[in-house]
Design a protein around this motif. Structure first.
Motif, mmCIF file in Angstrom:
data_model
loop_
_atom_site.group_PDB
_atom_site.id
_atom_site.type_symbol
_atom_site.label_atom_id
_atom_site.label_comp_id
_atom_site.label_asym_id
_atom_site.label_seq_id
_atom_site.Cartn_x
_atom_site.Cartn_y
_atom_site.Cartn_z
ATOM 1 N N UNK A 444 0.833 -1.208 0.000
ATOM 2 C CA UNK A 444 0.000 0.000 0.000
ATOM 3 C C UNK A 444 0.867 1.256 0.000
ATOM 4 N N UNK A 445 1.902 1.277 0.842
ATOM 5 C CA UNK A 445 2.782 2.451 0.895
ATOM 6 C C UNK A 445 3.497 2.676 -0.436
ATOM 7 N N UNK A 446 3.959 1.602 -1.052
ATOM 8 C CA UNK A 446 4.667 1.724 -2.330
ATOM 9 C C UNK A 446 3.749 2.257 -3.418
ATOM 10 N N UNK A 447 2.510 1.753 -3.457
ATOM 11 C CA UNK A 447 1.553 2.217 -4.477
ATOM 12 C C UNK A 447 1.227 3.692 -4.267
ATOM 13 N N UNK A 448 1.054 4.119 -3.017
ATOM 14 C CA UNK A 448 0.772 5.530 -2.742
ATOM 15 C C UNK A 448 1.930 6.422 -3.174
ATOM 16 N N UNK A 449 3.174 6.006 -2.887
ATOM 17 C CA UNK A 449 4.345 6.787 -3.305
ATOM 18 C C UNK A 449 4.453 6.842 -4.825
ATOM 19 N N UNK A 450 4.141 5.731 -5.484
ATOM 20 C CA UNK A 450 4.198 5.704 -6.953
ATOM 21 C C UNK A 450 3.157 6.645 -7.550
ATOM 22 N N UNK A 451 1.957 6.643 -6.961
ATOM 23 C CA UNK A 451 0.901 7.538 -7.466
ATOM 24 C C UNK A 451 1.320 8.999 -7.336
ATOM 25 N N UNK A 452 1.960 9.349 -6.234
ATOM 26 C CA UNK A 452 2.424 10.731 -6.056
ATOM 27 C C UNK A 452 3.544 11.066 -7.039
ATOM 28 N N UNK A 453 4.468 10.107 -7.233
ATOM 29 C CA UNK A 453 5.608 10.378 -8.109
ATOM 30 C C UNK A 453 5.147 10.644 -9.540
ATOM 31 N N UNK A 454 4.134 9.912 -9.995
ATOM 32 C CA UNK A 454 3.685 10.059 -11.378
ATOM 33 C C UNK A 454 2.450 10.966 -11.510
ATOM 34 N N UNK A 455 2.129 11.684 -10.414
ATOM 35 C CA UNK A 455 1.027 12.644 -10.447
ATOM 36 C C UNK A 455 -0.292 12.021 -10.892
ATOM 37 N N UNK A 456 -0.548 10.815 -10.381
ATOM 38 C CA UNK A 456 -1.825 10.160 -10.674
ATOM 39 C C UNK A 456 -2.884 10.718 -9.743
ATOM 40 N N UNK A 460 -8.313 7.454 -8.382
ATOM 41 C CA UNK A 460 -7.950 6.109 -8.857
ATOM 42 C C UNK A 460 -7.002 5.395 -7.893
ATOM 43 N N UNK A 461 -6.106 6.170 -7.260
ATOM 44 C CA UNK A 461 -5.178 5.550 -6.313
ATOM 45 C C UNK A 461 -5.943 4.991 -5.121
ATOM 46 N N UNK A 462 -6.905 5.763 -4.612
ATOM 47 C CA UNK A 462 -7.710 5.282 -3.472
ATOM 48 C C UNK A 462 -8.517 4.049 -3.860
ATOM 49 N N UNK A 463 -9.109 4.089 -5.074
ATOM 50 C CA UNK A 463 -9.902 2.939 -5.528
ATOM 51 C C UNK A 463 -9.035 1.685 -5.682
#
Length: 831
Positions: A444-456, A460-463
């Motif tokens: 979960x932490x990795x996905x959240x950091x990735x979403x921030x890095x790529x400005x997603x 969609x990140x929460x979903x």
């Protein structure tokens, strides 16, 4: 006879069928062997019907080609059997299998003999066929095929011990059954009366002779491995040639069991080569052999199944009854071993107890397969055997195989679930919840950091993360389950994790050639013993096994005995050099384990348990450093050379990794990469040669640097050298025992010793001597003397001692002064 092109065409077509059946078997949840057998029988029936009743020329020709594939039972045995046996043995962890050696022996040897006897006698009672032919059927159907059973076990997550028991049984019972088959076939062909003595002699000669040939052949093959310089193609080619060479040579020239030879060779190669080869090379070899065994097993199954309709021609109700007799007798014989013999073995501590559910699954899971069909076919193809016996063997053996596959194979999965042996233990369930929670939280932490890095966009990140959050919340409720596990059990879990990590770290150092292959093998063997001891005795077992690594083993003690009695120094030099390397690697590995415990295990097992594990590791580290320092004090130059070599090998491994990364990133071309790697291999080869350790036991050097003798003239020292002999003492070695008769005196050239005198312990060092009191006073030894570290000693026997004092008045005066001083001390203390 089919043309070669037609034969290849049929085999290629069958391989396509095999490939299609793989996903089909998974789709319906059936063992692959069951599906292959079912489809093979259908193909056989269809081809037979087309040949007899067909009117379509094209299909008739194809059916004749299918039924006419020129692979006989001899082809099955000589082409496919060595591959199947060698791969099965290669994949077995011999050290883990030894934990259950007694029950595996009971299943693989005793059960085969009992099954052969029970089935043979039952058939003899129910039919009018000779006892030898009936026993021959018993031997043929005694072989088990583990492929289907093990596949189900692994899919359902059955305990590893259950899988190990079934694999070990099938691996060795093939060899036992085929040896019995060979003995009984010889009796049937010669018409000899059954003789228990002759049969036992033939059985043991074939079995033990094959085992010896397999062991010798495998050791020769593994001895060649280092000269292949890590060439995966060469290593694989050698491994393919070995089983065929052994099988043919043993069967045709040595007249011992080629099957046993191949099995033993596979076990030895698997145990030795696994550690001598680089991990990537071993993984490559294992994958190729797994694919070869899959192809061989699939072809044997489907080709043998195609012949089943022919083997079952003219089957009658009586034949069906005889198959039923075999089924009942086989289950009864297996039950006798499982429920009567094994509990008795457990009572006399010849193996761990096997639980009731395990026994029921093993009882029902003895599926028969390709080997049984191939042996039955060999009887039908032997013109020296009467047609009635051929028909009898073919129908009964084939019918039993079909029953075991189509009934036993399809009901084994429900039986495992019914027995609940696919369930995790409470400890494993708590560990699963803890590890899964940590893993999902990290995801979960990795996905959240990735979403921030790529400005997603956050939505969609929460979903995407909603299922993970929900799963973590569900697991949070089970978090207290881990706390409910006693600390003792959690410590054992942590120690087993440390042992597994230690095995991986040692293998990594060995793969990079940072340590020699022989040392890696020794360390890995010790680690396996630590794992076994930890599983059986927890922390106490782990501690004792870890202490054994730092002790002086049988090999060291034997080398030391050769040095002490025969003045042979070579083996002792090798042992001490090995000890240097073992202690140094152990210290480095323990530091990595401590980091592992403080990072990974703390998150899984908790702070309290992780801290306790770190304390246990600290005790091991302290003992290893102490033992290493004792060696380093005695041989400081060699210690520096070994450490420099270790760092040089590490540098080569890092340099090699850099070149690999540059090649993968296309920054260097293949020509430059090859040139750099060749230069690196030359450096690496030079570093692999371990420097020679000089024990420093040159008599002249020891005499010259001893204070009492150093002031003498060269001529006098030369005379003394002729009287003295050098000796190396190891830490803790008892040099003198109180009360024994004194026969020699000792001079300490380097090191330290401790005298357990009545007035207290006295420490002696370089320039001191001891043992002279018993010689001067002609009395028994007055105290124990123990080496505190590695000591270079000069030993003077009684007769030489007298000569030394007679010819050297100054030395005699000095020793008399010391002796009288020590005597006065003893008198003052009332001794």
């Amino acid at each position: 006879m089919l043309a070669l092109a037609d034969t290849i065409l049929i085999i290629a077509g069958l391989l396509v069928v095999v490939s299609v059946l793989q996903p089909l078997a998974r789709r319906f949840g059936l063992p692959n062997a069951v599906v292959l057998a079912f489809v093979g029988v259908l193909i056989g029936f269809a081809a037979t019907a087309l040949v007899q009743f067909g009117r379509t020329p094209g299909l008739d020709t194809m059916a004749e080609m299918v039924l006419g594939v020129p692979i006989t039972s001899a082809g099955f045995i000589h082409i496919f059997l060595p591959v199947l046996l060698f791969q099965a043995a290669l994949d077995v962890d011999v050290r883990r299998m030894m934990d259950d050696a007694a029950p595996i022996f009971a299943l693989a040897v005793l059960a085969v003999v009992v099954s052969t006897g029970v089935i043979g006698v039952s058939l003899w009672w129910a039919s009018d066929v000779s006892i030898v032919a009936c026993l021959l059927v018993g031997a043929i159907v005694a072989t088990t095929d583990p492929a289907a059973v093990v596949a189900i076990f692994r899919e359902l997550g059955a305990p590893s011990r259950l899988t190990r028991l079934v694999e070990g049984e099938s691996l060795l019972n093939d060899a036992t059954a085929i040896v019995l088959y060979t003995v009984l076939l010889a009796m049937l062909l010669t018409g000899a009366e059954p003789s228990l003595t002759d049969a036992t002699r033939m059985f043991l000669v074939s079995l033990l002779g094959g085992a010896a040939a397999g062991f010798v052949g495998a050791r020769l093959a593994t001895a060649v491995l280092p000269y292949m310089r890590g060439s995966q193609a060469a290593e694989l080619t050698l491994s393919i040639g070995v089983p065929y060479l052994l099988f043919i040579v043993c069967e045709r020239y040595l007249e011992v069991s080629g099957v046993v030879a191949v099995v033993v060779a596979g076990l030895v190669v698997g145990a030795v080569a696994r550690n001598r080869m680089a991990p990537a090379s071993w993984a490559f070899l294992s994958r190729i052999w797994e694919q070869l065994a899959f192809l061989a097993g699939s072809l044997v199954f489907i080709l043998a199944a195609i012949v089943v309709p022919h083997l079952l021609l003219g089957v009658s109700l009586v034949d069906v009854m005889l198959v039923g007799v075999v089924v009942v007798a086989a289950l009864a014989a297996r039950a006798i071993v499982l429920f009567a013999v094994m509990p008795a073995m457990a009572l006399v501590r010849l193996g761990e107890r096997i639980s009731g559910p395990y026994k029921f699954v093993i009882l029902w899971g003895g599926l028969r397969g390709a080997v049984t069909l191939a042996l039955a076919m060999s009887i039908t193809e032997n013109s020296l055997i009467s047609p009635d016996v051929q028909r009898f063997v073919a129908i009964v053996a084939t019918g039993f195989v079909l029953f075991s596959l189509l009934v036993g194979g399809t009901t084994l999965r429900p039986l495992i679930r019914l027995m609940r042996i696919d369930r995790l233990s409470p400890i494993d369930q708590a560990m699963r919840a803890q590890i899964l929670s940590l893993a999902l939280d990290s995801v979960r932490e990795t996905v959240e950091e990735t979403a921030k890095r790529y400005n997603i966009d956050p939505k969609p990140a929460r979903d995407a993360l909603r299922p993970y959050r929900r799963h973590v919340e569900d697991l949070a409720g089970t978090g207290t389950a881990l706390e409910a596990i006693p600390d003792r059990d959690r410590i054992t879990i942590g120690l087993i994790a440390l042992v597994n990590r230690e095995r991986d770290v040692i293998a990594e150092h060995g793969a990079g050639r940072a340590i020699s292959l022989a040392i890696m093998e020794r360390l890995l063997a010790n680690t396996e013993r630590m794992a076994d001891a930890t599983r059986s005795d927890g922390r106490l077992g782990y501690t004792h096994a870890a202490q054994a690594r730092l002790g002086f083993g049988r090999r060291f003690r034997f080398a030391h005995l050769l040095h002490r009695r025969l003045m042979i120094e070579g083996p002792l030099e090798h042992c001490i050099a090995d000890r240097f390397e073992v202690l140094m690697v152990t210290r480095i590995v323990l530091e990595e384990l401590d980091r592992f415990a403080r990072s990974k295990l703390k998150r899984v097992l908790g702070v309290r348990v992780a801290d306790l594990l770190s304390e246990i590791l600290a005790q091991r580290t302290e003992a290893a450093v102490s033992a290493l320092d004792a060696l380093r004090l005695q041989y400081p130059e060699y210690a520096q050379t070994i450490e420099q070599r270790f760092l040089g090998q590490l540098a080569v491994r890092l340099e090699s990794a850099e070149y690999n990364a540059l090649r993968d990133e296309a920054l260097i071309g293949p020509e430059l990469y090859g040139d750099l790697k060749r230069e690196l291999q030359a450096v690496h080869a030079a570093l692999e040669r371990r420097p020679r350790l000089d024990l420093g036991l040159d008599t002249a050097t020891l005499v010259d640097k001893f204070p009492m003798f150093s002031a003498l003239e060269e001529a006098e020292r030369r005379k003394i050298r002729a009287l003295l002999r050098p000796r190396l003492a190891v830490p803790g070695e008892r040099l003198i025992t109180k009360g024994e008769r004194g026969t020699s005196a000792y001079f300490i050239s380097s090191g330290a010793a401790e005298v357990a005198a009545p007035q207290g312990k006295i420490r002696l060092g370089r320039g001191d001597f001891f043992g002279e009191m018993a010689l001067i006073m002609n009395q028994p030894r007055q105290a124990d003397v123990v080496a505190l570290g590695y000591c270079q000693l000069l030993v003077l026997e009684e007769s030489a001692f007298r000569r030394l004092l007679d010819t050297n008045p100054a030395i005699k005066a000095h020793m008399d002064t010391v002796a009288h001083k020590r005597q006065r001390m003893n008198v003052a203390n009332g001794t």
